[in-house]
Design a protein around this motif. Sequence first.
Motif, PDB file in Angstrom:
ATOM      1  N   VAL A 187      92.449  51.587 -46.168  1.00 48.04           N
ATOM      2  CA  VAL A 187      92.469  51.042 -44.809  1.00 48.04           C
ATOM      3  C   VAL A 187      91.951  52.083 -43.833  1.00 48.04           C
ATOM      4  CG1 VAL A 187      93.933  50.132 -42.984  1.00 48.04           C
ATOM      5  CG2 VAL A 187      94.400  49.521 -45.353  1.00 48.04           C
ATOM      6  N   GLY A 188      91.061  51.645 -42.940  1.00 51.56           N
ATOM      7  CA  GLY A 188      90.475  52.557 -41.972  1.00 51.56           C
ATOM      8  C   GLY A 188      89.135  53.075 -42.395  1.00 51.56           C
ATOM      9  N   GLY A 189      88.612  52.582 -43.533  1.00 47.12           N
ATOM     10  CA  GLY A 189      87.301  53.009 -44.003  1.00 47.12           C
ATOM     11  C   GLY A 189      86.208  52.212 -43.318  1.00 47.12           C
ATOM     12  N   GLU A 190      85.094  52.043 -44.005  1.00 46.41           N
ATOM     13  CA  GLU A 190      83.953  51.350 -43.437  1.00 46.41           C
ATOM     14  C   GLU A 190      84.256  49.866 -43.268  1.00 46.41           C
ATOM     15  OE1 GLU A 190      80.984  52.696 -42.398  1.00 46.41           O
ATOM     16  OE2 GLU A 190      82.031  54.574 -42.683  1.00 46.41           O
ATOM     17  N   ASP A 191      83.365  49.176 -42.531  1.00 51.46           N
ATOM     18  CA  ASP A 191      83.530  47.752 -42.309  1.00 51.46           C
ATOM     19  C   ASP A 191      83.551  47.016 -43.638  1.00 51.46           C
ATOM     20  OD1 ASP A 191      83.488  48.242 -39.633  1.00 51.46           O
ATOM     21  OD2 ASP A 191      81.377  47.714 -39.361  1.00 51.46           O
ATOM     22  N   ARG A 192      84.459  46.039 -43.749  1.00 51.65           N
ATOM     23  CA  ARG A 192      84.523  45.245 -44.955  1.00 51.65           C
ATOM     24  C   ARG A 192      85.162  43.905 -44.633  1.00 51.65           C
ATOM     25  NH1 ARG A 192      89.854  46.009 -47.106  1.00 51.65           N
ATOM     26  NH2 ARG A 192      90.973  47.601 -45.942  1.00 51.65           N
ATOM     27  N   GLU A 193      84.750  42.883 -45.380  1.00 52.11           N
ATOM     28  CA  GLU A 193      85.315  41.551 -45.273  1.00 52.11           C
ATOM     29  C   GLU A 193      85.748  41.125 -46.665  1.00 52.11           C
ATOM     30  OE1 GLU A 193      82.475  38.979 -43.555  1.00 52.11           O
ATOM     31  OE2 GLU A 193      82.186  40.177 -41.744  1.00 52.11           O
ATOM     32  N   ILE A 194      86.934  40.523 -46.770  1.00 53.72           N
ATOM     33  CA  ILE A 194      87.483  40.165 -48.066  1.00 53.72           C
ATOM     34  C   ILE A 194      87.670  38.657 -48.139  1.00 53.72           C
ATOM     35  CG2 ILE A 194      89.407  40.463 -49.670  1.00 53.72           C
ATOM     36  CD1 ILE A 194      89.941  43.161 -48.402  1.00 53.72           C
ATOM     37  N   SER A 195      87.119  38.042 -49.197  1.00 53.94           N
ATOM     38  CA  SER A 195      87.364  36.639 -49.492  1.00 53.94           C
ATOM     39  C   SER A 195      88.173  36.574 -50.780  1.00 53.94           C
ATOM     40  CB  SER A 195      86.036  35.886 -49.647  1.00 53.94           C
ATOM     41  OG  SER A 195      85.293  36.404 -50.729  1.00 53.94           O
ATOM     42  N   ASP A 196      88.362  35.366 -51.326  1.00 49.84           N
ATOM     43  CA  ASP A 196      89.194  35.217 -52.514  1.00 49.84           C
ATOM     44  C   ASP A 196      88.618  35.948 -53.722  1.00 49.84           C
ATOM     45  OD1 ASP A 196      90.996  33.719 -51.113  1.00 49.84           O
ATOM     46  OD2 ASP A 196      90.123  31.787 -51.689  1.00 49.84           O
ATOM     47  N   ASP A 197      87.288  35.934 -53.855  1.00 53.13           N
ATOM     48  CA  ASP A 197      86.697  36.508 -55.058  1.00 53.13           C
ATOM     49  C   ASP A 197      85.684  37.607 -54.783  1.00 53.13           C
ATOM     50  OD1 ASP A 197      84.874  34.875 -53.875  1.00 53.13           O
ATOM     51  OD2 ASP A 197      84.150  33.940 -55.719  1.00 53.13           O
ATOM     52  N   GLN A 198      85.440  37.951 -53.533  1.00 55.07           N
ATOM     53  CA  GLN A 198      84.469  38.991 -53.217  1.00 55.07           C
ATOM     54  C   GLN A 198      84.954  39.823 -52.035  1.00 55.07           C
ATOM     55  OE1 GLN A 198      81.875  39.998 -54.837  1.00 55.07           O
ATOM     56  NE2 GLN A 198      81.719  38.340 -56.328  1.00 55.07           N
ATOM     57  N   GLN A 199      84.435  41.035 -51.995  1.00 58.65           N
ATOM     58  CA  GLN A 199      84.694  41.958 -50.890  1.00 58.65           C
ATOM     59  C   GLN A 199      83.324  42.456 -50.409  1.00 58.65           C
ATOM     60  OE1 GLN A 199      87.527  45.875 -50.124  1.00 58.65           O
ATOM     61  NE2 GLN A 199      86.772  45.491 -52.181  1.00 58.65           N
ATOM     62  N   TYR A 200      83.041  42.264 -49.133  1.00 56.10           N
ATOM     63  CA  TYR A 200      81.744  42.650 -48.585  1.00 56.10           C
ATOM     64  C   TYR A 200      81.893  43.981 -47.853  1.00 56.10           C
ATOM     65  CZ  TYR A 200      80.549  37.843 -49.681  1.00 56.10           C
ATOM     66  OH  TYR A 200      80.338  36.655 -50.345  1.00 56.10           O
ATOM     67  N   HIS A 201      81.169  44.963 -48.337  1.00 50.58           N
ATOM     68  CA  HIS A 201      81.286  46.310 -47.791  1.00 50.58           C
ATOM     69  C   HIS A 201      79.997  46.683 -47.076  1.00 50.58           C
ATOM     70  CE1 HIS A 201      81.131  50.800 -48.067  1.00 50.58           C
ATOM     71  NE2 HIS A 201      82.352  50.638 -47.616  1.00 50.58           N
ATOM     72  N   LYS A 202      80.135  47.334 -45.926  1.00 54.51           N
ATOM     73  CA  LYS A 202      78.972  47.699 -45.116  1.00 54.51           C
ATOM     74  C   LYS A 202      79.100  49.144 -44.651  1.00 54.51           C
ATOM     75  CE  LYS A 202      78.690  45.990 -40.966  1.00 54.51           C
ATOM     76  NZ  LYS A 202      78.509  45.007 -39.872  1.00 54.51           N
ATOM     77  N   SER A 203      78.007  49.908 -44.817  1.00 55.58           N
ATOM     78  CA  SER A 203      77.916  51.279 -44.315  1.00 55.58           C
ATOM     79  C   SER A 203      76.693  51.376 -43.414  1.00 55.58           C
ATOM     80  CB  SER A 203      77.784  52.291 -45.461  1.00 55.58           C
ATOM     81  OG  SER A 203      78.957  52.321 -46.246  1.00 55.58           O
ATOM     82  N   VAL A 204      76.845  52.028 -42.253  1.00 58.82           N
ATOM     83  CA  VAL A 204      75.749  52.192 -41.295  1.00 58.82           C
ATOM     84  C   VAL A 204      75.497  53.686 -41.088  1.00 58.82           C
ATOM     85  CG1 VAL A 204      74.921  51.688 -38.968  1.00 58.82           C
ATOM     86  CG2 VAL A 204      76.356  50.022 -40.163  1.00 58.82           C
ATOM     87  N   PHE A 205      74.215  54.079 -41.102  1.00 57.53           N
ATOM     88  CA  PHE A 205      73.837  55.487 -40.999  1.00 57.53           C
ATOM     89  C   PHE A 205      72.756  55.661 -39.933  1.00 57.53           C
ATOM     90  CE2 PHE A 205      74.909  54.506 -45.376  1.00 57.53           C
ATOM     91  CZ  PHE A 205      75.737  55.539 -45.783  1.00 57.53           C
ATOM     92  N   PHE A 206      72.700  56.859 -39.356  1.00 60.17           N
ATOM     93  CA  PHE A 206      71.543  57.348 -38.596  1.00 60.17           C
ATOM     94  C   PHE A 206      71.084  58.637 -39.248  1.00 60.17           C
ATOM     95  CE2 PHE A 206      70.096  60.649 -35.696  1.00 60.17           C
ATOM     96  CZ  PHE A 206      68.891  60.083 -35.265  1.00 60.17           C
ATOM     97  N   LEU A 207      69.788  58.730 -39.526  1.00 55.58           N
ATOM     98  CA  LEU A 207      69.272  59.928 -40.189  1.00 55.58           C
ATOM     99  C   LEU A 207      68.132  60.521 -39.376  1.00 55.58           C
ATOM    100  CD1 LEU A 207      69.981  57.791 -42.795  1.00 55.58           C
ATOM    101  CD2 LEU A 207      69.425  59.900 -43.985  1.00 55.58           C
ATOM    102  N   GLY A 208      68.261  61.814 -39.117  1.00 59.38           N
ATOM    103  CA  GLY A 208      67.182  62.545 -38.475  1.00 59.38           C
ATOM    104  C   GLY A 208      66.111  62.922 -39.480  1.00 59.38           C
ATOM    105  N   PRO A 209      65.074  63.602 -39.032  1.00 59.51           N
ATOM    106  CA  PRO A 209      63.999  64.021 -39.945  1.00 59.51           C
ATOM    107  C   PRO A 209      64.540  64.984 -41.006  1.00 59.51           C
ATOM    108  CG  PRO A 209      63.316  64.214 -37.647  1.00 59.51           C
ATOM    109  CD  PRO A 209      64.774  63.968 -37.625  1.00 59.51           C
ATOM    110  N   PHE A 210      64.123  64.772 -42.249  1.00 58.26           N
ATOM    111  CA  PHE A 210      64.479  65.639 -43.371  1.00 58.26           C
ATOM    112  C   PHE A 210      65.985  65.942 -43.397  1.00 58.26           C
ATOM    113  CE2 PHE A 210      60.093  66.713 -42.130  1.00 58.26           C
ATOM    114  CZ  PHE A 210      59.429  66.365 -43.295  1.00 58.26           C
ATOM    115  N   SER A 211      66.765  64.883 -43.411  1.00 60.98           N
ATOM    116  CA  SER A 211      68.224  65.043 -43.373  1.00 60.98           C
ATOM    117  C   SER A 211      68.871  64.286 -44.529  1.00 60.98           C
ATOM    118  CB  SER A 211      68.786  64.548 -42.043  1.00 60.98           C
ATOM    119  OG  SER A 211      68.503  63.169 -41.866  1.00 60.98           O
TER     120      SER A 211
END
Length: 364
Positions: free
Chosen positions: A77-101
Amino acid sequence: MNVLWIVFIAVFLAALQAWLFRALGQKKMEYHRSFNCESVHEGERVKLVEVVKNRKILPIPWLRIESRISPNLRFKVGGEDREISDDQQYHKSVFFLGPFSQITRRHEITCQKRGLYSVGTLAVTTGDLFGFAQKSTDKDIDCRLMVYPRLLSESELPTPATRWQGELIVRRFIAPDPFLMNGIREYRAGDPLRTVHWGATARTGQLQVKQFDTTADPRALVVLNVQTTEEQWGELMEYEQNIIEYGIRMAATLAVRALNCGVDAGFASNACYQGEKGQGNCIYIPAKRDANQAQTIFAAMARLQIYRELTFAHFLDDLANSVTGADIAILSCYTSPMMEASMNRLRANGNTVTMISINKENVV
Protein backbone atom coordinates in the motif's frame (compact mmCIF):
# COMPACT_ATOMS: atom_id res chain seq x y z
CA MET A 1 1.21 41.39 -36.97
CA ASN A 2 3.99 40.61 -34.50
CA VAL A 3 1.46 38.74 -32.34
CA LEU A 4 0.45 36.55 -35.28
CA TRP A 5 4.09 35.71 -35.93
CA ILE A 6 4.57 34.81 -32.28
CA VAL A 7 1.48 32.57 -32.37
CA PHE A 8 2.63 30.98 -35.62
CA ILE A 9 6.13 30.30 -34.27
CA ALA A 10 4.69 28.91 -31.02
CA VAL A 11 2.36 26.57 -32.92
CA PHE A 12 5.21 25.52 -35.22
CA LEU A 13 7.53 24.80 -32.30
CA ALA A 14 4.81 22.89 -30.45
CA ALA A 15 4.11 20.79 -33.53
CA LEU A 16 7.82 20.26 -34.11
CA GLN A 17 8.48 19.09 -30.58
CA ALA A 18 5.40 16.85 -30.71
CA TRP A 19 6.69 15.23 -33.90
CA LEU A 20 10.22 15.00 -32.54
CA PHE A 21 9.25 13.31 -29.28
CA ARG A 22 6.80 10.99 -31.03
CA ALA A 23 9.38 9.92 -33.61
CA LEU A 24 12.40 9.67 -31.31
CA GLY A 25 10.94 9.30 -27.79
CA GLN A 26 11.36 5.50 -27.67
CA LYS A 27 14.61 5.38 -29.64
CA LYS A 28 17.59 4.21 -27.58
CA MET A 29 15.32 3.69 -24.60
CA GLU A 30 15.66 0.47 -22.60
CA TYR A 31 13.26 -0.94 -20.05
CA HIS A 32 13.80 -4.04 -17.94
CA ARG A 33 11.93 -5.57 -15.02
CA SER A 34 12.75 -8.56 -12.85
CA PHE A 35 12.17 -10.05 -9.43
CA ASN A 36 14.96 -10.10 -6.90
CA CYS A 37 14.52 -13.89 -6.59
CA GLU A 38 13.12 -16.63 -8.79
CA SER A 39 10.92 -18.40 -6.26
CA VAL A 40 9.31 -17.88 -2.84
CA HIS A 41 6.68 -19.53 -0.67
CA GLU A 42 3.15 -18.26 -0.13
CA GLY A 43 3.03 -15.31 2.24
CA GLU A 44 6.62 -14.23 1.59
CA ARG A 45 7.64 -10.93 0.02
CA VAL A 46 9.68 -10.16 -3.07
CA LYS A 47 10.74 -7.01 -4.88
CA LEU A 48 9.83 -6.19 -8.45
CA VAL A 49 12.72 -4.14 -9.84
CA GLU A 50 12.15 -1.75 -12.76
CA VAL A 51 15.11 -0.25 -14.63
CA VAL A 52 14.60 2.30 -17.41
CA LYS A 53 17.46 3.88 -19.38
CA ASN A 54 17.57 6.79 -21.83
CA ARG A 55 20.69 6.45 -23.99
CA LYS A 56 20.27 9.61 -26.12
CA ILE A 57 20.66 13.36 -25.75
CA LEU A 58 16.92 13.95 -26.22
CA PRO A 59 15.07 13.74 -22.86
CA ILE A 60 11.85 11.78 -22.36
CA PRO A 61 9.26 14.19 -20.87
CA TRP A 62 7.08 11.35 -19.66
CA LEU A 63 7.07 7.60 -19.93
CA ARG A 64 4.23 5.38 -18.72
CA ILE A 65 4.58 1.61 -18.21
CA GLU A 66 1.28 -0.26 -17.76
CA SER A 67 0.84 -3.98 -17.15
CA ARG A 68 -1.68 -6.51 -15.94
CA ILE A 69 -0.54 -8.50 -12.91
CA SER A 70 -2.38 -11.18 -10.97
CA PRO A 71 -4.05 -9.82 -7.81
CA ASN A 72 -2.36 -12.70 -5.96
CA LEU A 73 0.81 -10.58 -6.19
CA ARG A 74 -0.26 -7.74 -3.95
CA PHE A 75 1.71 -4.49 -4.10
CA LYS A 76 2.53 -2.69 -0.87
CA VAL A 77 0.00 0.00 0.00
CA GLY A 78 1.30 3.42 -0.98
CA GLY A 79 3.20 2.19 -4.03
CA GLU A 80 2.57 3.08 -7.64
CA ASP A 81 -0.89 3.56 -9.14
CA ARG A 82 -2.84 0.34 -9.41
CA GLU A 83 -6.40 -0.83 -9.99
CA ILE A 84 -7.65 -4.22 -8.80
CA SER A 85 -10.50 -6.24 -10.31
CA ASP A 86 -11.62 -9.78 -9.48
CA ASP A 87 -9.03 -11.48 -11.67
CA GLN A 88 -6.52 -8.79 -12.66
CA GLN A 89 -4.44 -6.03 -11.13
CA TYR A 90 -3.47 -3.09 -13.35
CA HIS A 91 -0.16 -1.53 -12.41
CA LYS A 92 1.16 1.77 -13.75
CA SER A 93 4.58 3.44 -13.39
CA VAL A 94 5.34 6.95 -14.71
CA PHE A 95 8.88 8.25 -15.31
CA PHE A 96 10.70 11.37 -16.50
CA LEU A 97 14.16 10.79 -17.92
CA GLY A 98 16.79 13.36 -18.75
CA PRO A 99 19.49 12.87 -21.38
CA PHE A 100 21.68 9.79 -20.81
CA SER A 101 19.98 8.92 -17.53
CA GLN A 102 18.75 5.83 -15.69
CA ILE A 103 16.05 5.27 -13.08
CA THR A 104 15.64 2.18 -10.88
CA ARG A 105 12.47 1.51 -8.86
CA ARG A 106 11.75 -1.32 -6.46
CA HIS A 107 8.20 -2.37 -5.57
CA GLU A 108 7.54 -4.63 -2.58
CA ILE A 109 5.08 -7.43 -3.35
CA THR A 110 3.41 -9.98 -1.08
CA CYS A 111 2.79 -13.37 -2.71
CA GLN A 112 -0.65 -14.48 -1.55
CA LYS A 113 -1.17 -17.71 -3.50
CA ARG A 114 1.00 -20.42 -5.05
CA GLY A 115 1.41 -20.47 -8.81
CA LEU A 116 3.63 -19.55 -11.74
CA TYR A 117 3.21 -15.86 -12.55
CA SER A 118 4.34 -13.97 -15.63
CA VAL A 119 4.44 -10.16 -15.45
CA GLY A 120 6.31 -9.46 -18.66
CA THR A 121 3.58 -8.13 -20.99
CA LEU A 122 3.72 -4.32 -20.97
CA ALA A 123 2.23 -1.29 -22.67
CA VAL A 124 4.91 1.41 -23.11
CA THR A 125 3.71 4.96 -23.82
CA THR A 126 5.81 8.09 -24.37
CA GLY A 127 4.65 11.65 -25.02
CA ASP A 128 5.80 15.20 -25.71
CA LEU A 129 6.14 18.19 -23.40
CA PHE A 130 2.55 19.41 -23.76
CA GLY A 131 0.67 16.16 -24.26
CA PHE A 132 -0.14 16.85 -27.91
CA ALA A 133 1.18 13.53 -29.20
CA GLN A 134 1.99 10.13 -27.74
CA LYS A 135 3.24 6.79 -28.96
CA SER A 136 2.29 3.40 -27.51
CA THR A 137 3.94 0.05 -28.11
CA ASP A 138 3.60 -3.40 -26.57
CA LYS A 139 6.61 -5.15 -25.10
CA ASP A 140 7.19 -8.68 -23.85
CA ILE A 141 9.83 -9.37 -21.20
CA ASP A 142 10.72 -12.72 -19.69
CA CYS A 143 9.79 -11.90 -16.10
CA ARG A 144 8.39 -14.79 -14.07
CA LEU A 145 7.96 -15.68 -10.45
CA MET A 146 7.28 -19.13 -9.03
CA VAL A 147 5.35 -19.16 -5.76
CA TYR A 148 5.63 -22.43 -3.82
CA PRO A 149 2.94 -23.63 -1.41
CA ARG A 150 3.26 -22.57 2.22
CA LEU A 151 4.69 -25.19 4.57
CA LEU A 152 2.43 -26.08 7.49
CA SER A 153 3.40 -26.09 11.14
CA GLU A 154 3.07 -29.18 13.33
CA SER A 155 -0.23 -27.92 14.79
CA GLU A 156 -1.72 -27.45 11.31
CA LEU A 157 -1.14 -31.09 10.31
CA PRO A 158 -3.82 -33.67 11.11
CA THR A 159 -2.85 -36.50 13.45
CA PRO A 160 -2.68 -39.23 10.74
CA ALA A 161 -0.15 -37.12 8.81
CA THR A 162 2.20 -36.68 11.78
CA ARG A 163 1.84 -40.38 12.67
CA TRP A 164 2.74 -41.44 9.09
CA GLN A 165 5.72 -39.12 9.14
CA GLY A 166 6.93 -40.46 12.50
CA GLU A 167 6.65 -44.11 11.42
CA LEU A 168 8.57 -43.33 8.23
CA ILE A 169 11.42 -41.70 10.15
CA VAL A 170 11.64 -44.62 12.60
CA ARG A 171 12.00 -47.08 9.71
CA ARG A 172 14.71 -44.84 8.26
CA PHE A 173 16.91 -45.38 11.30
CA ILE A 174 16.40 -49.10 11.97
CA ALA A 175 17.13 -50.50 8.52
CA PRO A 176 20.88 -51.25 8.10
CA ASP A 177 22.33 -50.97 4.60
CA PRO A 178 24.75 -53.83 3.74
CA PHE A 179 26.49 -51.57 1.21
CA LEU A 180 27.25 -48.74 3.66
CA MET A 181 29.95 -49.95 6.10
CA ASN A 182 31.01 -47.31 8.61
CA GLY A 183 33.41 -49.33 10.79
CA ILE A 184 34.38 -52.58 12.50
CA ARG A 185 33.61 -53.78 16.02
CA GLU A 186 34.01 -56.91 18.15
CA TYR A 187 31.62 -59.79 17.61
CA ARG A 188 28.51 -59.86 19.84
CA ALA A 189 26.17 -62.75 20.48
CA GLY A 190 23.51 -62.78 17.79
CA ASP A 191 25.57 -61.15 15.04
CA PRO A 192 25.11 -63.08 11.76
CA LEU A 193 28.23 -64.84 10.46
CA ARG A 194 27.90 -63.12 7.08
CA THR A 195 28.92 -59.84 8.77
CA VAL A 196 32.26 -61.21 10.02
CA HIS A 197 35.26 -59.25 8.73
CA TRP A 198 37.80 -62.05 8.28
CA GLY A 199 40.72 -59.74 7.49
CA ALA A 200 40.31 -57.76 10.71
CA THR A 201 39.75 -61.00 12.63
CA ALA A 202 43.08 -62.35 11.38
CA ARG A 203 44.92 -59.15 12.29
CA THR A 204 43.51 -58.79 15.80
CA GLY A 205 43.16 -62.41 16.77
CA GLN A 206 39.57 -61.74 17.89
CA LEU A 207 36.36 -62.15 15.95
CA GLN A 208 35.45 -58.83 14.30
CA VAL A 209 32.23 -57.90 12.45
CA LYS A 210 31.33 -55.15 10.02
CA GLN A 211 29.24 -52.28 11.32
CA PHE A 212 26.77 -50.88 8.80
CA ASP A 213 25.26 -47.44 8.49
CA THR A 214 21.52 -46.87 8.40
CA THR A 215 19.86 -46.60 5.04
CA ALA A 216 17.36 -44.38 3.28
CA ASP A 217 15.63 -47.53 2.04
CA PRO A 218 12.12 -46.23 2.87
CA ARG A 219 10.80 -44.28 -0.10
CA ALA A 220 7.99 -41.86 0.59
CA LEU A 221 5.45 -40.98 -2.09
CA VAL A 222 2.83 -38.35 -1.28
CA VAL A 223 -0.23 -38.71 -3.53
CA LEU A 224 -2.82 -35.93 -3.76
CA ASN A 225 -6.39 -36.36 -4.98
CA VAL A 226 -7.74 -33.10 -6.47
CA GLN A 227 -11.30 -34.42 -6.58
CA THR A 228 -13.55 -33.46 -3.69
CA THR A 229 -16.11 -36.16 -4.59
CA GLU A 230 -15.93 -39.30 -6.70
CA GLU A 231 -18.44 -37.85 -9.18
CA GLN A 232 -16.49 -34.64 -9.76
CA TRP A 233 -14.98 -34.01 -13.17
CA GLY A 234 -12.91 -31.14 -14.54
CA GLU A 235 -12.13 -27.97 -12.62
CA LEU A 236 -13.46 -26.84 -9.27
CA MET A 237 -15.05 -23.46 -8.78
CA GLU A 238 -12.78 -20.83 -7.22
CA TYR A 239 -14.53 -21.01 -3.84
CA GLU A 240 -14.21 -24.82 -3.82
CA GLN A 241 -10.45 -24.87 -4.30
CA ASN A 242 -9.42 -23.84 -0.78
CA ILE A 243 -9.62 -27.39 0.57
CA ILE A 244 -7.39 -28.69 -2.25
CA GLU A 245 -4.95 -25.82 -1.67
CA TYR A 246 -4.70 -27.00 1.92
CA GLY A 247 -4.02 -30.51 0.62
CA ILE A 248 -1.21 -29.16 -1.56
CA ARG A 249 0.35 -27.42 1.45
CA MET A 250 0.08 -30.64 3.46
CA ALA A 251 1.70 -32.63 0.65
CA ALA A 252 4.56 -30.14 0.39
CA THR A 253 5.13 -30.27 4.15
CA LEU A 254 5.20 -34.07 4.34
CA ALA A 255 7.52 -34.39 1.34
CA VAL A 256 10.08 -31.83 2.52
CA ARG A 257 10.11 -33.21 6.07
CA ALA A 258 10.80 -36.69 4.72
CA LEU A 259 13.68 -35.33 2.63
CA ASN A 260 15.10 -33.46 5.63
CA CYS A 261 15.19 -36.73 7.55
CA GLY A 262 17.17 -38.51 4.84
CA VAL A 263 14.25 -40.37 3.21
CA ASP A 264 13.71 -40.52 -0.54
CA ALA A 265 10.51 -38.59 -1.31
CA GLY A 266 8.31 -37.96 -4.34
CA PHE A 267 4.96 -36.49 -5.27
CA ALA A 268 2.09 -37.54 -7.50
CA SER A 269 -1.39 -36.24 -8.28
CA ASN A 270 -4.23 -36.85 -10.71
CA ALA A 271 -4.02 -33.12 -11.57
CA CYS A 272 -2.09 -31.62 -14.48
CA TYR A 273 0.38 -28.79 -15.04
CA GLN A 274 -0.74 -25.33 -16.15
CA GLY A 275 -1.23 -25.27 -19.90
CA GLU A 276 -1.55 -29.06 -20.21
CA LYS A 277 -5.23 -29.47 -19.34
CA GLY A 278 -7.01 -32.25 -21.16
CA GLN A 279 -3.87 -33.98 -22.45
CA GLY A 280 -4.11 -36.89 -20.02
CA ASN A 281 -0.73 -36.17 -18.41
CA CYS A 282 -0.85 -36.38 -14.63
CA ILE A 283 1.86 -35.23 -12.23
CA TYR A 284 4.44 -37.76 -11.06
CA ILE A 285 7.78 -36.94 -9.41
CA PRO A 286 9.58 -40.24 -8.60
CA ALA A 287 10.86 -40.63 -5.05
CA LYS A 288 14.52 -39.83 -4.68
CA ARG A 289 16.82 -37.76 -2.50
CA ASP A 290 19.22 -35.18 -3.87
CA ALA A 291 19.99 -31.51 -3.40
CA ASN A 292 17.32 -30.37 -5.88
CA GLN A 293 14.48 -32.77 -5.08
CA ALA A 294 12.65 -30.36 -2.75
CA GLN A 295 12.74 -27.59 -5.40
CA THR A 296 11.57 -30.08 -8.04
CA ILE A 297 8.56 -31.03 -5.92
CA PHE A 298 7.81 -27.41 -5.00
CA ALA A 299 8.00 -26.36 -8.65
CA ALA A 300 5.58 -29.11 -9.65
CA MET A 301 3.16 -27.96 -6.97
CA ALA A 302 3.49 -24.32 -8.04
CA ARG A 303 2.56 -25.28 -11.62
CA LEU A 304 -0.21 -27.66 -10.54
CA GLN A 305 -3.62 -26.80 -11.96
CA ILE A 306 -6.55 -28.07 -9.91
CA TYR A 307 -8.10 -30.08 -12.71
CA ARG A 308 -8.90 -33.78 -12.66
CA GLU A 309 -7.04 -35.40 -15.55
CA LEU A 310 -7.90 -38.96 -14.44
CA THR A 311 -10.32 -40.31 -11.91
CA PHE A 312 -8.36 -40.94 -8.76
CA ALA A 313 -9.05 -44.69 -8.69
CA HIS A 314 -7.70 -45.07 -12.24
CA PHE A 315 -4.69 -42.94 -11.33
CA LEU A 316 -3.92 -45.22 -8.36
CA ASP A 317 -4.20 -48.24 -10.67
CA ASP A 318 -1.55 -46.69 -12.93
CA LEU A 319 0.71 -46.15 -9.92
CA ALA A 320 0.21 -49.78 -8.85
CA ASN A 321 1.71 -50.87 -12.17
CA SER A 322 4.91 -48.87 -11.68
CA VAL A 323 5.55 -48.22 -7.96
CA THR A 324 6.91 -50.92 -5.62
CA GLY A 325 8.36 -50.89 -2.13
CA ALA A 326 7.20 -47.35 -1.30
CA ASP A 327 5.53 -45.82 1.74
CA ILE A 328 2.56 -44.05 0.19
CA ALA A 329 0.49 -41.34 1.87
CA ILE A 330 -2.78 -40.65 0.06
CA LEU A 331 -4.33 -37.23 0.72
CA SER A 332 -7.99 -37.18 -0.25
CA CYS A 333 -11.25 -35.51 0.71
CA TYR A 334 -13.15 -38.79 0.48
CA THR A 335 -12.79 -42.54 0.15
CA SER A 336 -14.80 -45.03 -1.90
CA PRO A 337 -14.93 -48.76 -2.70
CA MET A 338 -13.11 -48.12 -5.99
CA MET A 339 -10.33 -46.27 -4.16
CA GLU A 340 -10.06 -49.04 -1.56
CA ALA A 341 -9.69 -51.62 -4.33
CA SER A 342 -6.95 -49.53 -5.96
CA MET A 343 -5.13 -49.08 -2.62
CA ASN A 344 -5.21 -52.87 -2.11
CA ARG A 345 -3.54 -53.29 -5.52
CA LEU A 346 -0.80 -50.92 -4.34
CA ARG A 347 -0.36 -52.97 -1.16
CA ALA A 348 -0.22 -56.20 -3.15
CA ASN A 349 2.67 -54.69 -5.10
CA GLY A 350 4.80 -54.33 -1.94
CA ASN A 351 3.80 -50.81 -0.91
CA THR A 352 2.47 -49.56 2.41
CA VAL A 353 -0.52 -47.26 1.98
CA THR A 354 -1.83 -44.74 4.52
CA MET A 355 -5.03 -42.78 3.92
CA ILE A 356 -4.98 -39.20 5.27
CA SER A 357 -8.26 -37.31 5.07
CA ILE A 358 -8.32 -33.66 3.98
CA ASN A 359 -11.03 -32.22 6.23
CA LYS A 360 -12.66 -28.83 5.75
CA GLU A 361 -12.14 -28.19 9.46
CA ASN A 362 -8.36 -28.14 8.87
CA VAL A 363 -8.47 -25.51 6.12
CA VAL A 364 -6.75 -22.27 7.19
